[in-house]
Design an enzyme around this catalytic site. Structure first.
Site, PDB file in Angstrom:
ATOM      1  NE  ARG A 186      29.204   4.895 148.338  1.00  0.00           N
ATOM      2  CZ  ARG A 186      28.108   5.204 149.000  1.00  0.00           C
ATOM      3  NH1 ARG A 186      27.622   6.423 148.946  1.00  0.00           N
ATOM      4  NH2 ARG A 186      27.490   4.298 149.742  1.00  0.00           N
ATOM      5  CB  THR A 197      28.474  -2.921 151.274  1.00  0.00           C
ATOM      6  OG1 THR A 197      28.419  -1.947 150.231  1.00  0.00           O
ATOM      7  CG2 THR A 197      27.813  -2.380 152.525  1.00  0.00           C
ATOM      8  CG  LEU A 232      29.778  -2.331 158.995  1.00  0.00           C
ATOM      9  CD1 LEU A 232      30.213  -0.927 159.423  1.00  0.00           C
ATOM     10  CD2 LEU A 232      30.651  -3.383 159.679  1.00  0.00           C
ATOM     11  CG  ASN A 256      32.937   7.591 157.772  1.00  0.00           C
ATOM     12  OD1 ASN A 256      32.586   8.757 157.888  1.00  0.00           O
ATOM     13  ND2 ASN A 256      32.805   6.936 156.613  1.00  0.00           N
ATOM     14  CB  SER A 281      25.194  13.742 162.585  1.00  0.00           C
ATOM     15  OG  SER A 281      24.392  14.765 162.032  1.00  0.00           O
ATOM     16  CE1 TYR A 316      22.872   9.663 159.623  1.00  0.00           C
ATOM     17  CE2 TYR A 316      22.249  11.875 160.317  1.00  0.00           C
ATOM     18  CZ  TYR A 316      23.175  11.005 159.765  1.00  0.00           C
ATOM     19  OH  TYR A 316      24.407  11.480 159.373  1.00  0.00           O
ATOM     20  CE  LYS A 349      25.487   9.261 161.976  1.00  0.00           C
ATOM     21  NZ  LYS A 349      26.797   8.662 161.706  1.00  0.00           N
ATOM     22  CB  ILE A 373      29.613  16.988 154.757  1.00  0.00           C
ATOM     23  CG1 ILE A 373      29.827  17.373 156.227  1.00  0.00           C
ATOM     24  CG2 ILE A 373      30.949  16.775 154.034  1.00  0.00           C
ATOM     25  CD1 ILE A 373      30.544  18.672 156.487  1.00  0.00           C
TER      26      ILE A 373
HETATM   27  P1  NAP Z   1      28.116   8.301 152.071  1.00  0.00           P
HETATM   28  O1  NAP Z   1      28.773   9.102 151.008  1.00  0.00           O
HETATM   29  O2  NAP Z   1      26.717   7.839 151.867  1.00  0.00           O
HETATM   30  O3  NAP Z   1      29.058   7.038 152.391  1.00  0.00           O
HETATM   31  C1  NAP Z   1      28.654   6.100 153.363  1.00  0.00           C
HETATM   32  C2  NAP Z   1      29.748   5.086 153.564  1.00  0.00           C
HETATM   33  O4  NAP Z   1      29.279   4.135 154.521  1.00  0.00           O
HETATM   34  C3  NAP Z   1      30.090   4.316 152.294  1.00  0.00           C
HETATM   35  O5  NAP Z   1      31.467   4.059 152.259  1.00  0.00           O
HETATM   36  C4  NAP Z   1      29.310   3.026 152.473  1.00  0.00           C
HETATM   37  O6  NAP Z   1      29.908   1.898 151.842  1.00  0.00           O
HETATM   38  C5  NAP Z   1      29.376   2.829 153.976  1.00  0.00           C
HETATM   39  N1  NAP Z   1      28.288   1.965 154.420  1.00  0.00           N
HETATM   40  C6  NAP Z   1      26.968   2.242 154.378  1.00  0.00           C
HETATM   41  N2  NAP Z   1      26.264   1.192 154.827  1.00  0.00           N
HETATM   42  C7  NAP Z   1      27.163   0.228 155.150  1.00  0.00           C
HETATM   43  C8  NAP Z   1      27.057  -1.088 155.655  1.00  0.00           C
HETATM   44  N3  NAP Z   1      25.866  -1.660 155.901  1.00  0.00           N
HETATM   45  N4  NAP Z   1      28.188  -1.792 155.847  1.00  0.00           N
HETATM   46  C9  NAP Z   1      29.396  -1.238 155.590  1.00  0.00           C
HETATM   47  N5  NAP Z   1      29.566   0.003 155.108  1.00  0.00           N
HETATM   48  C10 NAP Z   1      28.461   0.720 154.887  1.00  0.00           C
HETATM   49  O7  NAP Z   1      28.093   9.085 153.453  1.00  0.00           O
HETATM   50  P2  NAP Z   1      28.964  10.324 153.984  1.00  0.00           P
HETATM   51  O8  NAP Z   1      28.199  11.554 153.736  1.00  0.00           O
HETATM   52  O9  NAP Z   1      30.361  10.220 153.531  1.00  0.00           O
HETATM   53  O10 NAP Z   1      28.840  10.042 155.562  1.00  0.00           O
HETATM   54  C11 NAP Z   1      29.860   9.397 156.304  1.00  0.00           C
HETATM   55  C12 NAP Z   1      29.483   9.463 157.776  1.00  0.00           C
HETATM   56  O11 NAP Z   1      29.333  10.838 158.157  1.00  0.00           O
HETATM   57  C13 NAP Z   1      28.158   8.795 158.088  1.00  0.00           C
HETATM   58  O12 NAP Z   1      28.225   8.165 159.332  1.00  0.00           O
HETATM   59  C14 NAP Z   1      27.185   9.957 158.144  1.00  0.00           C
HETATM   60  O13 NAP Z   1      26.081   9.676 158.965  1.00  0.00           O
HETATM   61  C15 NAP Z   1      28.069  11.029 158.739  1.00  0.00           C
HETATM   62  N6  NAP Z   1      27.582  12.382 158.471  1.00  0.00           N
HETATM   63  C16 NAP Z   1      27.473  12.848 157.203  1.00  0.00           C
HETATM   64  C17 NAP Z   1      27.006  14.135 156.984  1.00  0.00           C
HETATM   65  C18 NAP Z   1      26.869  14.725 155.600  1.00  0.00           C
HETATM   66  O14 NAP Z   1      26.372  15.862 155.510  1.00  0.00           O
HETATM   67  N7  NAP Z   1      27.281  14.042 154.546  1.00  0.00           N
HETATM   68  C19 NAP Z   1      26.633  14.931 158.081  1.00  0.00           C
HETATM   69  C20 NAP Z   1      26.752  14.412 159.352  1.00  0.00           C
HETATM   70  C21 NAP Z   1      27.233  13.139 159.541  1.00  0.00           C
HETATM   71  P3  NAP Z   1      29.395   1.337 150.405  1.00  0.00           P
HETATM   72  O15 NAP Z   1      30.011   2.223 149.381  1.00  0.00           O
HETATM   73  O16 NAP Z   1      29.897  -0.035 150.348  1.00  0.00           O
HETATM   74  O17 NAP Z   1      27.896   1.422 150.434  1.00  0.00           O
END
Ligand code: NAP
Length: 244
Positions: free
Chosen positions: A15, A37, A61, A87, A139, A152, A156, A185
């Site tokens: 995602r 997952t 993970l 990621n 982040s 968090y 990070k 994001i």
């Molecule tokens: P997201 O839409 O919530 O997606 C998270 C992803 O991580 C999913 O593919 C999920 O897989 C996977 N994941 C979560 N827990 C897991 C586990 N225990 N084992 C394996 N996979 C796992 O998040 P996102 O917004 O795309 O964020 C991606 C990265 O960017 C993250 O590290 C987040 O901290 C960082 N980030 C995001 C933002 C933002 O504004 N969105 C800002 C700064 C940093 P499943 O589908 O299987 O659950």
């Protein structure tokens, strides 16, 4: 096709940002091992669309004991990775005084410790191949902190320390390690935020909009490709100017 014949492992590929990174890599000619997952509901169609260049790894993970053996198996199956993107990430927000140790630890486990175990396993193999690029998705809160996200933000910030340390340990072996620090994001993670918190966040973004997963993926692609061949140990913020 800047990643032609490259093999990449992307965690959290199902995602949001991870999916955009995976799509971007595939478009640039890479073969990608995505990890999540569970299988995405459209996995078969997705694989077919890529002509078989996408592979899927189901792994939680948070189960730290199984991380290294799973990645070892995948390394053997793929015969090595040229690119790793750590990621996958989760949030479990609360104020410091209300946060349970379990919620603090779980976020550290998934966001930081699993990333360490994967990076170490993949980097060992990259050293044998004398090349590789590792990108950790940190982040802006890892740099600046954020009230209500002590677990968090610590995870990070830890990823930034990990990035710089591993970059120093592996540069002489031809491996580069960099981090991307997204701001606000548009993804499932931020869609879960209360409306008021989103408004306050947007007030602090000079570009006056959330970023897209594809805009983060472009920064990751830069670090993955030879375009960044002389860059290691760096953190690139993709935050619409939030902290400029
Ligand atoms: P997201 O839409 O919530 O997606 C998270 C992803 O991580 C999913 O593919 C999920 O897989 C996977 N994941 C979560 N827990 C897991 C586990 N225990 N084992 C394996 N996979 C796992 O998040 P996102 O917004 O795309 O964020 C991606 C990265 O960017 C993250 O590290 C987040 O901290 C960082 N980030 C995001 C933002 C933002 O504004 N969105 C800002 C700064 C940093 P499943 O589908 O299987 O659950």
């Amino acid at each position: 096709m800047v990643l032609q014949d490259k093999q990449a492992l992307v965690t959290g590929a199902s995602r949001g940002i991870g999916r955009a990174i995976t799509e971007g890599f595939l478009l640039e000619g890479a073969e990608v091992w995505g990890l999540g997952t569970r299988e995405p509901s459209d996995l078969d169609a997705w694989i077919a669309r890529t002509g078989g260049k996408l592979h899927w790894i189901c792994a939680d993970l948070a189960s730290l004991d199984s991380v290294e053996p799973i990645i070892q198996d995948q390394l053997k199956a793929a015969d090595g990775f040229d690119i790793l993107v750590n990621n996958a990430g989760i949030t479990k927000d609360n104020l410091a005084f209300r946060m349970s140790l379990a919620d603090f630890q779980k976020v550290l486990d998934v966001n930081l410790t699993a990333a360490f175990l994967i990076a170490r396993t993949v980097a060992r193999d990259m050293i044998r191949r004398k090349s590789g690029s590792i990108i950790n998705i940190s982040s802006v809160v890892g740099i600046h902190g954020n009230g209500g996200q002590i677990n968090y933000a610590a995870s990070k910030a830890g990823l930034i320390g990990l990035t710089k340390s591993l970059a120093q340990e592996t540069a002489s072996r031809g491996i580069r390690v960099n981090a991307v620090a997204p701001g606000f994001i548009d993804s499932d993670m931020t869609r879960a935020m209360p409306a008021g918190a989103k408004e306050r966040m947007l007030d602090h973004i000079p570009l006056k909009r959330p970023g897209t997963p594809e805009e983060v993926a472009q920064a990751v692609l830069f670090f993955a490709s030879d375009a960044s061949g002389y860059i290691t140990g760096q953190v690139l913020a993709v935050d619409g100017g939030m902290f400029c």
